[in-house]
Design a protein around this motif. Structure first.
Motif, PDB file in Angstrom:
ATOM      1  N   ILE A  85     -14.044  25.648  16.545  1.00 49.19           N
ATOM      2  CA  ILE A  85     -13.297  26.050  15.587  1.00 49.19           C
ATOM      3  C   ILE A  85     -13.644  27.603  15.445  1.00 49.19           C
ATOM      4  O   ILE A  85     -14.783  28.105  15.564  1.00 49.19           O
ATOM      5  CB  ILE A  85     -13.807  25.567  14.292  1.00 49.19           C
ATOM      6  N   CYS A  86     -12.275  28.548  15.841  1.00 48.14           N
ATOM      7  CA  CYS A  86     -12.464  29.957  15.786  1.00 48.14           C
ATOM      8  C   CYS A  86     -13.108  30.609  14.458  1.00 48.14           C
ATOM      9  O   CYS A  86     -12.902  29.896  13.516  1.00 48.14           O
ATOM     10  CB  CYS A  86     -11.238  30.216  16.147  1.00 48.14           C
ATOM     11  N   THR A  87     -14.168  31.346  14.704  1.00 45.13           N
ATOM     12  CA  THR A  87     -14.935  31.824  13.852  1.00 45.13           C
ATOM     13  C   THR A  87     -13.993  33.155  12.656  1.00 45.13           C
ATOM     14  O   THR A  87     -14.479  33.677  11.752  1.00 45.13           O
ATOM     15  CB  THR A  87     -16.148  32.490  14.114  1.00 45.13           C
ATOM     16  N   HIS A  88     -12.557  33.274  13.182  1.00 44.73           N
ATOM     17  CA  HIS A  88     -11.760  34.066  12.623  1.00 44.73           C
ATOM     18  C   HIS A  88     -11.131  33.341  11.472  1.00 44.73           C
ATOM     19  O   HIS A  88     -11.870  33.383  10.311  1.00 44.73           O
ATOM     20  CB  HIS A  88     -10.689  34.786  13.489  1.00 44.73           C
ATOM     21  N   LEU A  89     -10.058  32.707  11.668  1.00 54.13           N
ATOM     22  CA  LEU A  89      -9.504  32.031  10.677  1.00 54.13           C
ATOM     23  C   LEU A  89      -9.560  30.429  10.998  1.00 54.13           C
ATOM     24  O   LEU A  89      -8.627  29.635  10.206  1.00 54.13           O
ATOM     25  CB  LEU A  89      -8.106  32.414  10.337  1.00 54.13           C
ATOM     26  N   GLY A  90     -10.171  29.892  11.940  1.00 56.90           N
ATOM     27  CA  GLY A  90     -10.316  28.599  11.784  1.00 56.90           C
ATOM     28  C   GLY A  90      -9.352  27.735  13.003  1.00 56.90           C
ATOM     29  O   GLY A  90      -9.394  26.583  12.963  1.00 56.90           O
ATOM     30  N   CYS A  91      -8.735  28.403  13.534  1.00 56.41           N
ATOM     31  CA  CYS A  91      -7.801  27.876  14.651  1.00 56.41           C
ATOM     32  C   CYS A  91      -8.710  27.104  15.869  1.00 56.41           C
ATOM     33  O   CYS A  91      -9.895  27.525  15.785  1.00 56.41           O
ATOM     34  CB  CYS A  91      -6.960  28.752  15.367  1.00 56.41           C
ATOM     35  N   SER A  92      -8.106  26.188  16.485  1.00 55.29           N
ATOM     36  CA  SER A  92      -9.235  25.696  17.566  1.00 55.29           C
ATOM     37  C   SER A  92      -8.690  26.104  18.796  1.00 55.29           C
ATOM     38  O   SER A  92      -7.520  26.157  19.390  1.00 55.29           O
ATOM     39  CB  SER A  92      -8.672  24.247  17.674  1.00 55.29           C
ATOM     40  N   TYR A 129     -10.017  30.603  24.556  1.00 55.45           N
ATOM     41  CA  TYR A 129      -9.102  31.585  24.230  1.00 55.45           C
ATOM     42  C   TYR A 129      -8.188  30.923  22.736  1.00 55.45           C
ATOM     43  O   TYR A 129      -7.742  29.974  22.689  1.00 55.45           O
ATOM     44  CB  TYR A 129      -7.963  31.658  25.151  1.00 55.45           C
ATOM     45  N   CYS A 130      -8.324  32.000  21.826  1.00 62.70           N
ATOM     46  CA  CYS A 130      -8.005  31.549  20.398  1.00 62.70           C
ATOM     47  C   CYS A 130      -6.377  32.160  20.597  1.00 62.70           C
ATOM     48  O   CYS A 130      -6.361  33.339  20.257  1.00 62.70           O
ATOM     49  CB  CYS A 130      -8.769  31.798  19.245  1.00 62.70           C
ATOM     50  N   PRO A 131      -5.422  31.382  20.653  1.00 61.20           N
ATOM     51  CA  PRO A 131      -3.960  32.083  20.813  1.00 61.20           C
ATOM     52  C   PRO A 131      -3.449  32.484  19.343  1.00 61.20           C
ATOM     53  O   PRO A 131      -2.611  33.167  19.256  1.00 61.20           O
ATOM     54  CB  PRO A 131      -3.025  30.830  21.116  1.00 61.20           C
ATOM     55  N   CYS A 132      -4.218  32.049  18.100  1.00 64.41           N
ATOM     56  CA  CYS A 132      -3.640  32.443  16.858  1.00 64.41           C
ATOM     57  C   CYS A 132      -3.774  33.832  16.867  1.00 64.41           C
ATOM     58  O   CYS A 132      -2.699  34.772  16.402  1.00 64.41           O
ATOM     59  CB  CYS A 132      -4.692  32.020  15.839  1.00 64.41           C
ATOM     60  N   HIS A 133      -4.781  34.612  17.142  1.00 62.72           N
ATOM     61  CA  HIS A 133      -4.937  36.047  17.038  1.00 62.72           C
ATOM     62  C   HIS A 133      -5.406  36.697  18.415  1.00 62.72           C
ATOM     63  O   HIS A 133      -6.112  37.785  18.233  1.00 62.72           O
ATOM     64  CB  HIS A 133      -5.582  36.504  15.680  1.00 62.72           C
ATOM     65  N   ASN A 134      -5.335  36.251  19.383  1.00 65.73           N
ATOM     66  CA  ASN A 134      -5.938  36.543  20.624  1.00 65.73           C
ATOM     67  C   ASN A 134      -7.362  36.908  20.709  1.00 65.73           C
ATOM     68  O   ASN A 134      -7.859  37.550  21.673  1.00 65.73           O
ATOM     69  CB  ASN A 134      -5.177  37.630  20.877  1.00 65.73           C
ATOM     70  N   SER A 135      -8.369  35.987  19.979  1.00 60.94           N
ATOM     71  CA  SER A 135      -9.690  36.023  20.260  1.00 60.94           C
ATOM     72  C   SER A 135     -10.287  35.522  21.587  1.00 60.94           C
ATOM     73  O   SER A 135      -9.539  34.495  21.739  1.00 60.94           O
ATOM     74  CB  SER A 135     -10.477  35.425  19.081  1.00 60.94           C
ATOM     75  N   ARG A 136     -10.945  36.117  22.473  1.00 53.03           N
ATOM     76  CA  ARG A 136     -11.534  35.452  23.470  1.00 53.03           C
ATOM     77  C   ARG A 136     -12.979  35.335  23.438  1.00 53.03           C
ATOM     78  O   ARG A 136     -13.735  36.244  22.953  1.00 53.03           O
ATOM     79  CB  ARG A 136     -11.170  36.567  24.768  1.00 53.03           C
ATOM     80  N   MET A 162     -12.864  41.706  19.085  1.00 53.28           N
ATOM     81  CA  MET A 162     -11.743  40.721  18.895  1.00 53.28           C
ATOM     82  C   MET A 162     -11.623  40.487  17.270  1.00 53.28           C
ATOM     83  O   MET A 162     -12.637  40.791  16.577  1.00 53.28           O
ATOM     84  CB  MET A 162     -12.372  39.258  19.393  1.00 53.28           C
ATOM     85  N   PRO A 163     -10.571  39.664  16.856  1.00 56.95           N
ATOM     86  CA  PRO A 163     -10.648  39.354  15.334  1.00 56.95           C
ATOM     87  C   PRO A 163     -11.781  38.373  14.973  1.00 56.95           C
ATOM     88  O   PRO A 163     -12.083  38.668  13.858  1.00 56.95           O
ATOM     89  CB  PRO A 163      -9.089  38.873  15.240  1.00 56.95           C
ATOM     90  N   ALA A 164     -12.222  37.614  15.858  1.00 54.88           N
ATOM     91  CA  ALA A 164     -13.203  36.661  15.613  1.00 54.88           C
ATOM     92  C   ALA A 164     -14.454  37.324  15.440  1.00 54.88           C
ATOM     93  O   ALA A 164     -14.815  38.335  16.151  1.00 54.88           O
ATOM     94  CB  ALA A 164     -13.186  35.669  16.534  1.00 54.88           C
TER      95      ALA A 164
HETATM   96  S1  FES Z   1      -8.149  31.982  14.035  1.00 57.21           S
HETATM   97 FE1  FES Z   1      -8.873  32.415  15.991  1.00 57.21          FE
HETATM   98  S2  FES Z   1      -8.176  34.762  16.421  1.00 57.21           S
HETATM   99 FE2  FES Z   1      -7.607  34.330  14.445  1.00 57.21          FE
END
Ligand code: FES
Length: 203
Positions: A126-133, A154-161, A172-174
């Motif tokens: 789970i991405c530490t930004h907003l929780g996408c996988s 790679y989190c495609p929601c907001h491009n965190s790597r 990164m956003p995360a």
């Molecule tokens: S939820 Fe992963 S970059 Fe925003």
């Protein structure tokens, strides 16, 4: 001998009170696999440990399985020699290369690979930004969306790597690395990983 009996009893208890998940490997080009397993609602709400059999985890780069623990996806994945050798070279580009943030990294995983065994990664997916996988991108090659990023997550929601240890790149956003869940390898059967119980909690 008494301690041995106690330990064996504890192990049997843990085994009986947790679900064993059959390992399912993925191929090098398969980015995601969700094991079709669900604990009982009662066990899930109680946060019961999950015992995972990784004997069939693919040894190919990208070999990965996913289990559910406390309602979260937990990835167990393979890293080969080349992937491990690439990790130290990334430190200068990472936000928390030494995993000093203890919210995401328990003490037993505070090392370069953030793991108990270098070749086996265990992360909460789970991405530490907003929780996408995030997506698993195991190939060590420039990616279409970032020619300087050589694979990882790679989190495609907001491009965190993230790299293949789940360490987030700077800027990164995360805001933090992917979490390492408490887990340990069974002492008698190293093909079993118990997710939810840290090594120091094993008696
Ligand atoms: S939820 Fe992963 S970059 Fe925003």
């Amino acid at each position: 001998m008494a301690n041995e009996g106690l330990n064996n009893g504890r192990r049997r208890f843990l085994t009986a009170s947790t679900a064993v998940v059959g390992a399912m490997g993925t191929g090098a080009v398969s980015y995601a696999f969700l094991a079709s397993w669900k604990p009982s609602a009662r066990a899930q709400s109680a946060g019961a440990p999950v015992t995972v059999d990784i004997s069939n985890l693919s040894r190919e780069p990208g070999g990965r399985m996913t289990v559910q623990w406390r309602g979260k996806p937990v990835w167990i994945f393979q890293r080969n020699v080349e992937q491990l050798a690439a990790l130290p070279k990334l430190d200068g580009r990472l936000a928390d290369p030494m995993s000093d943030n203890t919210d995401q990294t328990p003490a037993f995983a505070k090392n370069e690979t953030r793991s108990l065994k270098p070749e086996i990664g265990v992360l909460v997916g789970i991405c530490t930004h907003l929780g996408c996988s995030p997506l698993h991108v195991p190939e060590l090659q420039p990616q279409p969306f970032d020619s300087e990023w050589l694979g990882g997550f790679y989190c495609p929601c907001h491009n965190s790597r993230f790299d293949l240890a789940g360490r987030v790149f700077s800027g990164m956003p995360a805001p933090a690395n992917l979490p390492v869940p408490p887990h340990h390898f069974d002492k008698l059967n190293p093909s079993l990983i118990v997710v939810g119980v840290a090594p120091e909690e094993v008696v």
